[in-house]
Motif scaffolding. Structure first.
Motif, short mmCIF file in Angstrom:
data_model
loop_
_atom_site.label_atom_id
_atom_site.label_comp_id
_atom_site.label_asym_id
_atom_site.label_seq_id
_atom_site.Cartn_x
_atom_site.Cartn_y
_atom_site.Cartn_z
N SER A 125 0.82 -1.22 0.00
CA SER A 125 0.00 0.00 0.00
C SER A 125 0.85 1.26 0.00
O SER A 125 0.50 2.26 -0.63
CB SER A 125 -0.93 0.00 1.22
OG SER A 125 -1.80 -1.10 1.20
N VAL A 162 -6.44 -4.86 -0.96
CA VAL A 162 -5.14 -4.26 -1.29
C VAL A 162 -4.72 -4.67 -2.69
O VAL A 162 -4.30 -3.82 -3.50
CB VAL A 162 -4.08 -4.68 -0.26
CG1 VAL A 162 -2.69 -4.20 -0.70
CG2 VAL A 162 -4.41 -4.12 1.11
N SER A 165 -6.79 -3.02 -5.44
CA SER A 165 -6.45 -1.61 -5.66
C SER A 165 -5.18 -1.46 -6.49
O SER A 165 -5.00 -0.45 -7.17
CB SER A 165 -6.26 -0.90 -4.31
OG SER A 165 -5.12 -1.41 -3.62
N GLN A 166 -4.32 -2.50 -6.45
CA GLN A 166 -3.07 -2.43 -7.21
C GLN A 166 -3.27 -2.69 -8.70
O GLN A 166 -2.43 -2.33 -9.52
CB GLN A 166 -2.06 -3.44 -6.65
CG GLN A 166 -1.60 -3.15 -5.23
CD GLN A 166 -0.86 -1.84 -5.14
OE1 GLN A 166 0.12 -1.61 -5.84
NE2 GLN A 166 -1.34 -0.96 -4.28
#
Length: 650
Positions: A125, A162, A165-166
């Motif tokens: 993150s 996570v 979102s990447q």
């Protein structure tokens, strides 16, 4: 020559002795100082290939997990003994070494590696775009595939969010949405072929992640690879995902029922139950996303596709309801999978409230009693079913279901709990008004249904609503709270309330303020002309007020004698308007007209006392009865006109 050969041999032996060996590196890794261990790490790459698990294991055992953990924390910035300009180097080294160690399955499955998952996710993150991200991905993949506990920790630590979102920042990943199209094609290829069930489950997990990134519309779209001549129908993906999810749900629910109710030792099956619950959550999530997508369908979608989806959803919801019936028969109310089942049922019934009607009616009270494993009392189950409850109570039949099953008490309790939180989010606000609308629908039909007029839950709701509106200046809140309270007051009297143990004289005072505030708010024209909902609620308030005002002298005195917009002032306003036509330029006048008529207030210029009792049509025709003849008050638009009764109004 012999001397030269001897000299050469001596030099070679000396050079060989100077070269460090793996054992020399292991000695450094076991050293007492961090400098020794770091030097050993830098040298060890010369002796260990990624496939040499034996050598990697020796290095790991020599170095020890504590040093690795300290190195990672220092690199992240959680250590206190290193300068900030060295942290990037330590972070790069620690992540690379950890990923290398995890190539040994036994190390990857160790508790030490699993416990580092949250730190690795934090690194991803914070270090988006950094070269170390690839090593982080490798670490998470190796640890999560080495043991079931690794998968659970990744899931519970928010790993899916996570990683999802990447996806948006991967290099060249988002160009022209090629990646999402290719994923759709790949997932379809897996789901439509004969592969192991675990592979299909992984494909569903991937589909759920993709939809979380790009939205539900991804389920329908292009189905041919770039440059390929083979093309599949655009609806192939959604139909396959729905069918595969349905199969998973049926199998998993059957397995869970066996593990819970029939297996010899249910407690020893706890881990297996958790795995199946997690997989069930993925399948349920996909079904909910499909429901959300079809709720937005317009006329351009293929009717046959829509019919197939609805048919599949109906069957699946029926299976889930059967699972809940089984749980009810076994006396189970506190499982997360039961709560997830209620959630998916609620999502579908919000769009199709008449689906599986008989089963829903049978299980409604039970579904509203279901609790999550971390809940102290039912809350989320009511939240999930509230949109459906609000819809079915628009009809008398739905109100009868809530009244006969006692389910209305759960809705009332839910609303009181939300109000008592006193720190609403926008989502809570929506739930509050859904609950209010449901209760309002129920109370408006109290004459058509068998309703327990003395139910104590409504007494508690009166108290909660009067506190909710206290200090508020939001017209929607004031009008909603006041309208529900006005309808509840129709069921009782001031004397009865004051004799109730949950009600005090102070509560009567709060109710008086609330009802009066609704009149004052309309009287001061604080409701906009286009706020139809608030105007409708005010008409409910005035109509109800006319029926119970004499039974609540304290409230009547507060409303009719206090403030500039009392009924006396309304009386005088009528007298100044002329006998033939009364102008109503603001919505509050409409409500006052109704209240005046029903309370026997005289129209001075008419000279006729207005008797109680009204007859209302869509044009708000008010029959004013006199001892000798009858006159009519008609409210159309902003004008009230009066004229003599004739046969056309019979």
């Amino acid at each position: 020559m012999e001397e030269q050969a001897s000299s050469s041999s001596s030099t070679g032996a000396s050079s060989s002795q100077l070269q460090p060996s793996l054992d020399d590196c292991l000695k450094l890794l076991r050293g007492e100082r961090d400098e020794q261990r770091l030097a050993g790490l830098l040298l060890v790459t010369k002796f260990c290939s990624k496939d040499d698990h034996t050598a990697i294991r020796k290095v790991y055992d020599a170095l020890g997990p504590q040093f690795l953990h300290r190195l990672l924390r220092t690199g992240i910035g959680k250590g206190s003994d290193v300068r900030s300009d060295n942290r990037d180097a330590y972070l790069q080294l620690s992540i690379t070494v950890l990923a290398a160690f995890c190539r040994v399955p036994q190390i990857a499955a160790s508790e030490e590696m699993i416990n580092k998952i949250p730190l690795i996710l934090e690194t991803i993150s914070r270090e988006a775009g950094s070269p170390i991200i690839e090593d982080c991905y490798e670490y998470l993949f190796l640890v999560s595939t080495a043991s079931e506990e690794g998968v659970q920790t990744l899931y519970k630590s928010g790993g899916l969010n996570v990683l999802a979102s990447q996806m948006m920042i991967l290099p060249n990943a988002m160009e022209n949405d090629v990646w999402s199209t290719n994923l759709r094609i790949g997932i379809v290829a897996i789901l439509q072929n004969r592969v192991a069930p675990s592979h299909k489950l992984h494909a569903l997990v991937l589909a759920e992640c993709v939809i979380s990134i790009v939205g539900e519309r991804w389920l329908i779209g292009e189905m041919n690879l770039t440059g390929s001549q083979v093309s599949l129908p655009a609806d192939r993906c959604i139909l396959l995902i729905l069918e595969s999810s349905r199969v998973e749900i049926a199998v998993l629910l059957n397995d869970l029922a066996y593990l819970k109710y029939e297996a010899s030792n249910a407690s020893s099956n706890r881990e297996n139950i958790l795995v199946k619950q997690r997989n069930l959550g993925v399948a349920f999530s996909l079904v909910e996303k499909i429901i959300k997508l079809i709720s937005s369908f317009g006329g351009e979608e293929c009717e046959s596709t829509f019919t197939k989806i609805i048919s599949g959803l109906n069957e699946t919801i029926g299976v889930v309801l059967d699972y809940l019936r089984d749980a009810k028969e076994h006396g189970q109310i506190k499982w997360d999978d039961l709560l997830e089942a209620v959630r998916v049922i609620g999502s579908y019934l919000a769009e199709a409230p008449d689906a599986c009607k008989d089963k829903v009616i049978e299980l409604l009270a039970y579904m509203l009693s279901i609790e999550g494993e971390d809940e102290l009392s039912p809350f989320y189950s009511i939240c999930f079913l509230l949109p459906m409850l609000c819809q079915i109570t628009l009809k008398t039949g739905g109100c009868k279901i809530l009244a006969s099953s006692g389910a209305f008490r759960e809705v009332v309790g839910y609303l009181i709990a939300l109000i008592d939180q006193n720190n609403f989010t926008s989502e809570d606000n929506g739930s509050i008004f859904l609950a209010c609308d449901t209760i309002l629908n129920l109370l408006l039909k109290q004459e058509q249904i068998k309703f327990p007029s003395d139910d104590p839950s409504f007494i508690r709701l009166l108290v909660a609503l009067s506190h909710w509106a206290e200090g508020m200046d939001d017209a929607s809140i004031i009008m909603m709270a006041s309208s529900i309270c006005s309808l509840i007051l129709e069921l009782t009297s001031e004397e009865s309330l004051l004799n109730h143990p949950d009600f005090t004289s102070g509560d009567i005072g709060n109710l008086s303020k609330l009802i009066r505030q609704s009149f004052v708010m309309c009287g001061q024209d604080l409701i906009s002309d286009d706020a139809k909902a608030e105007v409708d609620l005010f008409q409910i308030i005035t109509s109800a007020y006319s029926s119970w005002a004499d039974r609540f002298p304290s409230i009547k005195q507060a409303v009719e004698s206090s403030g500039p917009f009392s009924f006396d002032m309304f009386h005088r306003t009528l007298g100044n308007c002329g006998a033939d036509e009364l102008s109503c330029s603001t919505p509050w006048m409409k409500g006052y007209c109704l209240s005046a008529i029903t309370h026997g207030i005289s129209f001075l210029h008419f000279g006729l006392p207005v008797a109680q009792g009204i007859w209302r049509s869509n044009s708000y025709i008010y029959r004013q009865l006199c001892s000798k003849d009858m006159s009519i008050g008609i409210l159309r638009g902003n004008t009230v006109k009066t004229f003599r009764m004739d046969s056309s109004f019979s």
